[in-house]
Write a protein that holds these residues in place. Structure first.
Motif, mmCIF file in Angstrom:
data_model
loop_
_atom_site.group_PDB
_atom_site.id
_atom_site.type_symbol
_atom_site.label_atom_id
_atom_site.label_comp_id
_atom_site.label_asym_id
_atom_site.label_seq_id
_atom_site.Cartn_x
_atom_site.Cartn_y
_atom_site.Cartn_z
ATOM 1 N N ALA A 1 -11.448 -5.140 5.042
ATOM 2 C CA ALA A 1 -11.546 -4.620 6.404
ATOM 3 C C ALA A 1 -12.992 -4.584 6.873
ATOM 4 O O ALA A 1 -13.313 -5.018 7.992
ATOM 5 C CB ALA A 1 -10.926 -3.227 6.473
ATOM 6 N N MET A 2 -13.893 -4.075 6.023
ATOM 7 C CA MET A 2 -15.310 -3.992 6.399
ATOM 8 C C MET A 2 -15.895 -5.378 6.619
ATOM 9 O O MET A 2 -16.591 -5.620 7.613
ATOM 10 C CB MET A 2 -16.082 -3.241 5.320
ATOM 11 C CG MET A 2 -15.736 -1.771 5.215
ATOM 12 S SD MET A 2 -16.599 -0.936 3.855
ATOM 13 C CE MET A 2 -18.292 -1.108 4.391
ATOM 14 N N SER B 1 -6.676 -0.438 -2.948
ATOM 15 C CA SER B 1 -7.543 0.355 -2.069
ATOM 16 C C SER B 1 -8.887 -0.336 -1.863
ATOM 17 O O SER B 1 -9.373 -0.445 -0.728
ATOM 18 C CB SER B 1 -7.751 1.755 -2.651
ATOM 19 O OG SER B 1 -6.524 2.440 -2.754
ATOM 20 N N CYS B 2 -9.490 -0.808 -2.955
ATOM 21 C CA CYS B 2 -10.767 -1.517 -2.843
ATOM 22 C C CYS B 2 -10.604 -2.797 -2.034
ATOM 23 O O CYS B 2 -11.468 -3.140 -1.216
ATOM 24 C CB CYS B 2 -11.320 -1.833 -4.229
ATOM 25 S SG CYS B 2 -11.880 -0.387 -5.149
ATOM 26 N N LEU C 1 -8.429 -3.430 0.375
ATOM 27 C CA LEU C 1 -8.278 -3.108 1.797
ATOM 28 C C LEU C 1 -9.612 -2.699 2.415
ATOM 29 O O LEU C 1 -9.967 -3.142 3.513
ATOM 30 C CB LEU C 1 -7.247 -1.993 1.980
ATOM 31 C CG LEU C 1 -5.788 -2.378 1.739
ATOM 32 C CD1 LEU C 1 -4.903 -1.140 1.818
ATOM 33 C CD2 LEU C 1 -5.331 -3.417 2.754
ATOM 34 N N ILE C 2 -10.349 -1.855 1.717
ATOM 35 C CA ILE C 2 -11.615 -1.373 2.262
ATOM 36 C C ILE C 2 -12.627 -2.509 2.396
ATOM 37 O O ILE C 2 -13.253 -2.690 3.452
ATOM 38 C CB ILE C 2 -12.181 -0.244 1.372
ATOM 39 C CG1 ILE C 2 -11.278 0.986 1.451
ATOM 40 C CG2 ILE C 2 -13.597 0.116 1.806
ATOM 41 C CD1 ILE C 2 -11.631 2.058 0.439
ATOM 42 N N THR D 1 0.833 -1.208 0.000
ATOM 43 C CA THR D 1 0.000 0.000 0.000
ATOM 44 C C THR D 1 0.860 1.248 0.000
ATOM 45 O O THR D 1 0.573 2.214 -0.732
ATOM 46 C CB THR D 1 -0.927 0.000 1.222
ATOM 47 O OG1 THR D 1 -1.783 -1.146 1.173
ATOM 48 C CG2 THR D 1 -1.785 1.264 1.252
#
Length: 244
Positions: free
Chosen positions: A226-227, A219-220, A222-223, A138
């Motif tokens: 994580a969610m 980025s997608c 990780l998001i 990242t």
């Protein structure tokens, strides 16, 4: 060393070589090349473990070597890269964040190895804390994205935010937040046609704009992970409480 153990070891060595050369590039102010070397090491790191399992040549030596390579490539190299490229902050702030990030990566790797050695029940589709590979990757992809944005729009907003992102990534690494391992869900079961379409679209995206493709993908990932991990973690904790 047996012949079938050589190939996975060579792939792991490729990982640590990328990390070492990346550091040399950083010292010579070749920041974008250094970042791409970290990204290349991510591909090698994803491949060596699968190759060892496929060839039935997994070993404790290979696991330890993999951790050492990850510490160099995804712990030390990204920390130095962040320190050298963020010139708008004082040295003490950058050194402190870089040191914190490197220590978090080392702890994350040591905790993972200890869990395996102790025979802990590690969920197959979840990581306990953000993997060091994704953390270092990242940082690298943000630097690649910054070069793209500076070239197109003349702003360095990404580099301005990078120390704060690096600090947050360190916290995520040592946390116990379950990050969903999406790669464990990608396989032949989803259908050949779906897989071909997904990979074709991904390759086309990378050919057209590799900087944006890399940034968007990570980025997608990780998001979403994580969610999903936070929600799933709450469900797992509720199940544990209900059974006790």
């Amino acid at each position: 060393m047996k012949i079938k153990e050589i190939l996975p070891t060579l792939v792991t060595m490729g990982n640590i070589i990328c990390g070492f050369i990346s550091i040399l590039c950083i010292l010579n102010q070749r920041f974008e090349i250094a970042a791409w070397l970290i990204i290349a090491a991510m591909a090698l790191d994803a491949f060596d473990g699968r190759l060892a399992r496929m060839m039935k040549s997994t070993s404790k030596t290979g696991a330890q070597l993999d951790s050492m390579a990850d510490l160099v490539t995804f712990g030390i190299a990204p920390a130095i890269l962040m320190i050298q490229i963020c010139i708008d902050y004082t040295h003490i702030i950058l050194w402190s964040i870089g040191l914190f990030f490197m220590m978090c990566a080392a702890f994350r790797l040591a905790r993972f190895n200890a869990q395996k050695d102790e025979g802990a029940n590690i969920p197959r589709h979840f990581f306990t804390g953000l993997p060091s590979t994704l953390s270092g990757g990242t940082v690298a992809q943000l630097i690649i994205l910054d070069h793209f944005i500076q070239t197109r729009f003349g702003t360095d907003i990404v580099i301005t935010l990078l120390p704060f992102v690096t600090f947050a990534l360190g916290i995520f690494m040592v946390s116990k937040i379950p990050f969903f391992n999406i790669t464990g869900k990608i396989g032949i079961k989803q259908g050949i046609l779906a897989m071909v379409l997904e990979f074709s679209a991904a390759i086309l995206f990378f050919v057209i704009t590799p900087e944006l493709a890399l940034s968007t993908t990570l980025s997608c990932y990780l998001i979403i992970c994580a969610m999903y991990g936070v929600v799933k973690g709450k469900q797992l904790r509720r199940n544990e409480y209900s059974t006790t």
